[in-house]
Design a protein around this motif. Structure first.
Motif, PDB file in Angstrom:
ATOM      1  N   HIS A 164       8.255 -47.027  42.470  1.00 21.67           N
ATOM      2  CA  HIS A 164       7.534 -48.238  42.853  1.00 21.67           C
ATOM      3  C   HIS A 164       7.160 -48.070  44.423  1.00 21.67           C
ATOM      4  N   PRO A 165       6.107 -48.018  44.689  1.00 23.70           N
ATOM      5  CA  PRO A 165       5.748 -48.056  46.217  1.00 23.70           C
ATOM      6  C   PRO A 165       5.603 -49.471  46.582  1.00 23.70           C
ATOM      7  N   ASN A 166       5.831 -50.515  45.652  1.00 20.35           N
ATOM      8  CA  ASN A 166       5.741 -51.855  45.849  1.00 20.35           C
ATOM      9  C   ASN A 166       6.705 -52.466  45.091  1.00 20.35           C
ATOM     10  N   PRO A 167       6.830 -53.928  45.496  1.00 11.22           N
ATOM     11  CA  PRO A 167       7.870 -54.586  44.914  1.00 11.22           C
ATOM     12  C   PRO A 167       7.570 -54.839  43.530  1.00 11.22           C
ATOM     13  N   VAL A 168       8.814 -55.131  42.589  1.00  9.30           N
ATOM     14  CA  VAL A 168       8.447 -55.450  41.105  1.00  9.30           C
ATOM     15  C   VAL A 168       9.745 -56.576  41.127  1.00  9.30           C
ATOM     16  N   HIS A 169       9.492 -57.495  40.469  1.00  6.66           N
ATOM     17  CA  HIS A 169      10.438 -58.412  39.805  1.00  6.66           C
ATOM     18  C   HIS A 169      10.371 -58.809  38.393  1.00  6.66           C
ATOM     19  N   GLY A 170      11.754 -58.584  37.961  1.00  3.34           N
ATOM     20  CA  GLY A 170      11.768 -58.794  36.498  1.00  3.34           C
ATOM     21  C   GLY A 170      12.773 -59.742  35.815  1.00  3.34           C
ATOM     22  N   PHE A 171      12.441 -60.290  34.831  1.00  4.94           N
ATOM     23  CA  PHE A 171      13.379 -61.231  34.178  1.00  4.94           C
ATOM     24  C   PHE A 171      13.437 -61.053  32.709  1.00  4.94           C
ATOM     25  N   VAL A 172      14.826 -61.013  32.240  1.00  2.37           N
ATOM     26  CA  VAL A 172      14.965 -60.229  30.952  1.00  2.37           C
ATOM     27  C   VAL A 172      15.011 -61.596  30.001  1.00  2.37           C
ATOM     28  N   GLU A 182      11.748 -47.562  45.566  1.00  3.34           N
ATOM     29  CA  GLU A 182      13.243 -47.069  44.571  1.00  3.34           C
ATOM     30  C   GLU A 182      12.504 -46.217  43.484  1.00  3.34           C
ATOM     31  N   ILE A 183      13.306 -44.926  43.257  1.00  7.04           N
ATOM     32  CA  ILE A 183      13.007 -44.281  42.171  1.00  7.04           C
ATOM     33  C   ILE A 183      14.032 -44.760  41.069  1.00  7.04           C
ATOM     34  N   HIS A 184      13.856 -44.972  39.770  1.00 13.18           N
ATOM     35  CA  HIS A 184      14.974 -45.322  38.779  1.00 13.18           C
ATOM     36  C   HIS A 184      14.471 -44.913  37.386  1.00 13.18           C
ATOM     37  N   THR A 185      15.319 -45.054  36.607  1.00 12.67           N
ATOM     38  CA  THR A 185      15.187 -44.430  35.168  1.00 12.67           C
ATOM     39  C   THR A 185      15.627 -45.531  34.236  1.00 12.67           C
ATOM     40  N   LEU A 186      14.546 -45.778  33.672  1.00 15.40           N
ATOM     41  CA  LEU A 186      14.998 -47.321  32.851  1.00 15.40           C
ATOM     42  C   LEU A 186      15.292 -46.742  31.391  1.00 15.40           C
ATOM     43  N   THR A 187      16.738 -47.479  30.842  1.00 16.21           N
ATOM     44  CA  THR A 187      17.244 -46.924  30.090  1.00 16.21           C
ATOM     45  C   THR A 187      17.573 -48.147  29.233  1.00 16.21           C
ATOM     46  N   VAL A 188      17.314 -48.057  27.753  1.00 18.97           N
ATOM     47  CA  VAL A 188      18.051 -49.015  26.921  1.00 18.97           C
ATOM     48  C   VAL A 188      19.293 -48.717  26.068  1.00 18.97           C
ATOM     49  N   PRO A 189      20.455 -49.288  26.377  1.00 23.71           N
ATOM     50  CA  PRO A 189      21.642 -49.071  25.341  1.00 23.71           C
ATOM     51  C   PRO A 189      21.534 -48.983  23.983  1.00 23.71           C
ATOM     52  N   ASP A 190      22.358 -48.135  23.427  1.00 20.20           N
ATOM     53  CA  ASP A 190      22.235 -47.749  21.882  1.00 20.20           C
ATOM     54  C   ASP A 190      22.523 -48.959  21.211  1.00 20.20           C
ATOM     55  N   ASP A 191      22.982 -50.125  21.658  1.00 17.38           N
ATOM     56  CA  ASP A 191      23.312 -51.233  20.721  1.00 17.38           C
ATOM     57  C   ASP A 191      22.427 -52.368  20.811  1.00 17.38           C
ATOM     58  N   THR A 192      21.166 -51.866  21.625  1.00 18.05           N
ATOM     59  CA  THR A 192      20.117 -52.904  21.691  1.00 18.05           C
ATOM     60  C   THR A 192      18.824 -52.568  21.048  1.00 18.05           C
ATOM     61  N   PRO A 193      18.747 -53.443  20.019  1.00 17.52           N
ATOM     62  CA  PRO A 193      17.658 -53.053  18.876  1.00 17.52           C
ATOM     63  C   PRO A 193      16.447 -53.311  19.616  1.00 17.52           C
ATOM     64  N   GLU A 194      16.298 -54.503  20.306  1.00 18.55           N
ATOM     65  CA  GLU A 194      14.958 -54.920  20.976  1.00 18.55           C
ATOM     66  C   GLU A 194      15.597 -55.575  22.419  1.00 18.55           C
ATOM     67  N   MET A 195      14.445 -55.254  23.306  1.00 20.83           N
ATOM     68  CA  MET A 195      14.453 -56.109  24.692  1.00 20.83           C
ATOM     69  C   MET A 195      13.123 -56.236  24.975  1.00 20.83           C
ATOM     70  N   ILE A 196      13.078 -57.536  25.659  1.00 20.53           N
ATOM     71  CA  ILE A 196      11.915 -57.948  26.054  1.00 20.53           C
ATOM     72  C   ILE A 196      12.225 -58.566  27.545  1.00 20.53           C
ATOM     73  N   THR A 197      11.229 -58.120  28.468  1.00 22.87           N
ATOM     74  CA  THR A 197      11.613 -58.348  29.939  1.00 22.87           C
ATOM     75  C   THR A 197      10.067 -58.648  30.705  1.00 22.87           C
ATOM     76  N   PHE A 198      10.128 -59.840  31.348  1.00 23.50           N
ATOM     77  CA  PHE A 198       8.828 -60.006  32.073  1.00 23.50           C
ATOM     78  C   PHE A 198       8.907 -59.271  33.439  1.00 23.50           C
TER      79      PHE A 198
END
Ligand code: FE
Length: 165
Positions: free
Chosen positions: A67-75, A101-117
């Motif tokens: 992201h060259p610019n900021p990001v805000h998230g809310f799960v 920041e460079i990062h790698t978005l990952t969802v854990p194995d025990d999570t069937p669904e995630m929704i994030t703003f």
């Protein structure tokens, strides 16, 4: 003279947006990849910024990005983490992703669904493991994806217009 009769809205101001964020019509979710969708909320062409919900129904690595610019998230549901950090964003978590920041978005194995703003400024630049650029997204590519999907699913390409400012 630049206020309306109620004196509350400037004539040059953009119209407000007030929507039920979680749509009851499944077609509102725009497919992003297999088992990944986004739901547009605000597509800001003036500032190059957008707000959406990201919904993921698979586990493992989703993307590595900068992201060259900021990001805000809310799960809102489920959980996820960035491989580069030792925290997990769970339901109710707020996350600030600083510019650069460079990062790698990952969802854990025990999570069937995630929704994030997410409120995303500027762009997302996708990277491979050697940090080579593999693609990007900005508010315009998001609008184009919405238009194509809404045209195809029957809502009509201009369904997205209500979210564009
Ligand atoms: Fe990110």
């Amino acid at each position: 003279m630049y206020r309306d009769m109620k004196g509350s809205t400037h004539v040059l101001a953009s119209p407000e947006i007030a929507v039920v964020a979680m749509p009851t019509d499944e077609r509102v979710w725009v497919p992003q990849a297999k088992d990944v969708w986004f739901r547009p909320l605000m597509l800001n062409t003036r500032q190059g910024q957008w707000c959406n919900l990201l919904r993921v129904r698979k586990s493992g690595v989703l993307s590595r990005h900068l992201h060259p610019n900021p990001v805000h998230g809310f799960v809102l549901k489920g959980k996820w983490f960035y491989r580069e950090h030792d925290w997990v964003a769970t339901e109710g978590s707020y996350v600030f992703e600083p510019p650069g920041e460079i990062h790698t978005l990952t969802v854990p194995d025990d999570t069937p669904e995630m929704i994030t703003f997410f409120n995303i400024q500027g762009s997302m630049i996708y990277l491979d493991e050697q940090n080579r650029h593999t693609g990007y997204e900005d508010v315009f590519t998001k609008i184009d994806m919405c238009r194509a999907h809404y045209a195809e699913c029957g809502l009509g390409a201009d369904y997205v217009d209500q979210f564009v400012r």
